[in-house]
Scaffold this motif. Sequence first.
Motif, PDB file in Angstrom:
ATOM      1  N   GLU A  71       0.815  -1.217   0.000  1.00  0.00           N
ATOM      2  CA  GLU A  71       0.000   0.000   0.000  1.00  0.00           C
ATOM      3  C   GLU A  71       0.845   1.262   0.000  1.00  0.00           C
ATOM      4  O   GLU A  71       0.387   2.308  -0.452  1.00  0.00           O
ATOM      5  N   VAL A  72       2.067   1.181   0.519  1.00  0.00           N
ATOM      6  CA  VAL A  72       2.930   2.366   0.585  1.00  0.00           C
ATOM      7  C   VAL A  72       4.157   2.230  -0.318  1.00  0.00           C
ATOM      8  O   VAL A  72       5.031   3.087  -0.306  1.00  0.00           O
ATOM      9  N   TYR A  73       4.248   1.132  -1.082  1.00  0.00           N
ATOM     10  CA  TYR A  73       5.411   0.881  -1.936  1.00  0.00           C
ATOM     11  C   TYR A  73       5.660   2.071  -2.849  1.00  0.00           C
ATOM     12  O   TYR A  73       4.706   2.582  -3.427  1.00  0.00           O
ATOM     13  N   PRO A  74       6.886   2.547  -2.971  1.00  0.00           N
ATOM     14  CA  PRO A  74       8.147   2.018  -2.470  1.00  0.00           C
ATOM     15  C   PRO A  74       8.550   2.579  -1.106  1.00  0.00           C
ATOM     16  O   PRO A  74       9.704   2.446  -0.701  1.00  0.00           O
ATOM     17  N   HIS A  75       7.642   3.197  -0.401  1.00  0.00           N
ATOM     18  CA  HIS A  75       7.968   3.795   0.898  1.00  0.00           C
ATOM     19  C   HIS A  75       7.960   2.759   2.010  1.00  0.00           C
ATOM     20  O   HIS A  75       7.622   1.606   1.798  1.00  0.00           O
ATOM     21  N   GLU A  76       8.321   3.207   3.207  1.00  0.00           N
ATOM     22  CA  GLU A  76       8.517   2.302   4.347  1.00  0.00           C
ATOM     23  C   GLU A  76       7.406   2.449   5.382  1.00  0.00           C
ATOM     24  O   GLU A  76       6.703   3.446   5.415  1.00  0.00           O
ATOM     25  N   ARG A  77       7.315   1.430   6.209  1.00  0.00           N
ATOM     26  CA  ARG A  77       6.464   1.468   7.408  1.00  0.00           C
ATOM     27  C   ARG A  77       7.326   1.032   8.578  1.00  0.00           C
ATOM     28  O   ARG A  77       8.159   0.144   8.451  1.00  0.00           O
ATOM     29  N   GLY A  78       7.079   1.640   9.724  1.00  0.00           N
ATOM     30  CA  GLY A  78       7.810   1.274  10.926  1.00  0.00           C
ATOM     31  C   GLY A  78       7.234   0.022  11.578  1.00  0.00           C
ATOM     32  O   GLY A  78       6.088  -0.361  11.325  1.00  0.00           O
ATOM     33  N   PHE A  79       8.043  -0.587  12.444  1.00  0.00           N
ATOM     34  CA  PHE A  79       7.632  -1.806  13.137  1.00  0.00           C
ATOM     35  C   PHE A  79       6.339  -1.568  13.922  1.00  0.00           C
ATOM     36  O   PHE A  79       5.391  -2.354  13.830  1.00  0.00           O
ATOM     37  N   ALA A  80       6.294  -0.480  14.706  1.00  0.00           N
ATOM     38  CA  ALA A  80       5.111  -0.198  15.538  1.00  0.00           C
ATOM     39  C   ALA A  80       3.874   0.024  14.670  1.00  0.00           C
ATOM     40  O   ALA A  80       2.775  -0.423  15.010  1.00  0.00           O
ATOM     41  N   GLU A  81       4.049   0.686  13.538  1.00  0.00           N
ATOM     42  CA  GLU A  81       2.924   0.914  12.639  1.00  0.00           C
ATOM     43  C   GLU A  81       2.420  -0.410  12.064  1.00  0.00           C
ATOM     44  O   GLU A  81       1.219  -0.643  11.979  1.00  0.00           O
ATOM     45  N   LEU A  82       3.345  -1.284  11.678  1.00  0.00           N
ATOM     46  CA  LEU A  82       2.944  -2.600  11.168  1.00  0.00           C
ATOM     47  C   LEU A  82       2.172  -3.373  12.224  1.00  0.00           C
ATOM     48  O   LEU A  82       1.166  -4.015  11.927  1.00  0.00           O
ATOM     49  N   ARG A  83       2.622  -3.306  13.463  1.00  0.00           N
ATOM     50  CA  ARG A  83       1.928  -4.009  14.542  1.00  0.00           C
ATOM     51  C   ARG A  83       0.506  -3.477  14.700  1.00  0.00           C
ATOM     52  O   ARG A  83      -0.427  -4.229  14.945  1.00  0.00           O
ATOM     53  N   ARG A  84       0.336  -2.149  14.529  1.00  0.00           N
ATOM     54  CA  ARG A  84      -0.996  -1.547  14.657  1.00  0.00           C
ATOM     55  C   ARG A  84      -1.926  -1.937  13.514  1.00  0.00           C
ATOM     56  O   ARG A  84      -3.124  -2.136  13.730  1.00  0.00           O
ATOM     57  N   VAL A  85      -1.397  -2.010  12.299  1.00  0.00           N
ATOM     58  CA  VAL A  85      -2.283  -2.222  11.148  1.00  0.00           C
ATOM     59  C   VAL A  85      -2.496  -3.693  10.805  1.00  0.00           C
ATOM     60  O   VAL A  85      -3.292  -4.002   9.910  1.00  0.00           O
ATOM     61  N   VAL A  86      -1.807  -4.592  11.511  1.00  0.00           N
ATOM     62  CA  VAL A  86      -2.014  -6.028  11.314  1.00  0.00           C
ATOM     63  C   VAL A  86      -2.597  -6.586  12.608  1.00  0.00           C
ATOM     64  O   VAL A  86      -1.867  -6.988  13.511  1.00  0.00           O
ATOM     65  N   PRO A  87      -3.914  -6.585  12.720  1.00  0.00           N
ATOM     66  CA  PRO A  87      -4.557  -7.008  13.967  1.00  0.00           C
ATOM     67  C   PRO A  87      -4.237  -8.457  14.320  1.00  0.00           C
ATOM     68  O   PRO A  87      -4.213  -9.333  13.454  1.00  0.00           O
ATOM     69  N   GLY A  88      -3.971  -8.680  15.599  1.00  0.00           N
ATOM     70  CA  GLY A  88      -3.776 -10.035  16.106  1.00  0.00           C
ATOM     71  C   GLY A  88      -2.361 -10.563  16.035  1.00  0.00           C
ATOM     72  O   GLY A  88      -2.073 -11.621  16.573  1.00  0.00           O
ATOM     73  N   ILE A  89      -1.452  -9.852  15.382  1.00  0.00           N
ATOM     74  CA  ILE A  89      -0.088 -10.355  15.288  1.00  0.00           C
ATOM     75  C   ILE A  89       0.688  -9.958  16.544  1.00  0.00           C
ATOM     76  O   ILE A  89       0.578  -8.833  17.022  1.00  0.00           O
ATOM     77  N   SER A  90       1.415 -10.908  17.089  1.00  0.00           N
ATOM     78  CA  SER A  90       2.234 -10.619  18.265  1.00  0.00           C
ATOM     79  C   SER A  90       3.557  -9.998  17.824  1.00  0.00           C
ATOM     80  O   SER A  90       3.955 -10.116  16.663  1.00  0.00           O
ATOM     81  N   ASN A  91       4.239  -9.347  18.752  1.00  0.00           N
ATOM     82  CA  ASN A  91       5.558  -8.784  18.436  1.00  0.00           C
ATOM     83  C   ASN A  91       6.496  -9.868  17.930  1.00  0.00           C
ATOM     84  O   ASN A  91       7.244  -9.659  16.971  1.00  0.00           O
ATOM     85  N   LYS A  92       6.458 -11.029  18.577  1.00  0.00           N
ATOM     86  CA  LYS A  92       7.342 -12.126  18.195  1.00  0.00           C
ATOM     87  C   LYS A  92       7.054 -12.599  16.776  1.00  0.00           C
ATOM     88  O   LYS A  92       7.973 -12.778  15.971  1.00  0.00           O
ATOM     89  N   MET A  93       5.781 -12.797  16.455  1.00  0.00           N
ATOM     90  CA  MET A  93       5.424 -13.285  15.115  1.00  0.00           C
ATOM     91  C   MET A  93       5.720 -12.226  14.060  1.00  0.00           C
ATOM     92  O   MET A  93       6.192 -12.554  12.964  1.00  0.00           O
ATOM     93  N   LEU A  94       5.474 -10.956  14.371  1.00  0.00           N
ATOM     94  CA  LEU A  94       5.791  -9.882  13.435  1.00  0.00           C
ATOM     95  C   LEU A  94       7.288  -9.853  13.166  1.00  0.00           C
ATOM     96  O   LEU A  94       7.728  -9.802  12.014  1.00  0.00           O
ATOM     97  N   SER A  95       8.065  -9.929  14.218  1.00  0.00           N
ATOM     98  CA  SER A  95       9.519  -9.913  14.079  1.00  0.00           C
ATOM     99  C   SER A  95      10.014 -11.108  13.266  1.00  0.00           C
ATOM    100  O   SER A  95      10.819 -10.949  12.341  1.00  0.00           O
ATOM    101  N   GLN A  96       9.526 -12.292  13.594  1.00  0.00           N
ATOM    102  CA  GLN A  96       9.929 -13.513  12.875  1.00  0.00           C
ATOM    103  C   GLN A  96       9.569 -13.441  11.391  1.00  0.00           C
ATOM    104  O   GLN A  96      10.376 -13.770  10.525  1.00  0.00           O
ATOM    105  N   THR A  97       8.348 -13.020  11.107  1.00  0.00           N
ATOM    106  CA  THR A  97       7.892 -12.964   9.721  1.00  0.00           C
ATOM    107  C   THR A  97       8.710 -11.951   8.928  1.00  0.00           C
ATOM    108  O   THR A  97       9.134 -12.231   7.801  1.00  0.00           O
ATOM    109  N   LEU A  98       8.965 -10.788   9.522  1.00  0.00           N
ATOM    110  CA  LEU A  98       9.781  -9.783   8.840  1.00  0.00           C
ATOM    111  C   LEU A  98      11.211 -10.278   8.620  1.00  0.00           C
ATOM    112  O   LEU A  98      11.805 -10.021   7.573  1.00  0.00           O
ATOM    113  N   GLN A  99      11.754 -11.013   9.584  1.00  0.00           N
ATOM    114  CA  GLN A  99      13.102 -11.584   9.417  1.00  0.00           C
ATOM    115  C   GLN A  99      13.132 -12.560   8.248  1.00  0.00           C
ATOM    116  O   GLN A  99      14.056 -12.530   7.422  1.00  0.00           O
TER     117      GLN A  99
END
Length: 131
Positions: free
Chosen positions: A48-76
């Motif tokens: 939705e923002v390509y080629p721009h960036e989103r921050g970790f905290a913003e991703l956590r807010r806009v992806v309901p139900g994802i834990s910090n651990k799962m967000l971090s793992q998936t991004l890795q």
Amino acid sequence: MQDQEGTSPAPGERGVTGDLFDPACPTRELLDRIGDRWTSMLVKVLAEVYPHERGFAELRRVVPGISNKMLSQTLQHLTADGLVVRRVEASVPPRTWYALTPLGQSLDEPLAAVRAWAETNMPAVRTARQR
């Protein structure tokens, strides 16, 4: 994976495909990754923002139900696969930004089709499950 001459080419070489039915084929691992619900959601919100960036905290807010651990793992995993690029901003506290690579952007359209199919057909699947 082999090319037409039976030699093993460099990874990512054009014209070379895997054999999904070969248990050792790395295509299976990639399908597991792109078939994951968190991958589908993250690719969508980053597209939705390509080629721009989103921050970790913003991703956590806009992806309901994802834990910090799962967000971090998936991004890795997405970063390791070359689908996402990660940038750390030297601030206090440090901020981490994520963006799709062109390869990651190319994944959005096929995943959008799968997401649309799932949203459209979930009622029929739910009915079938209840039978």
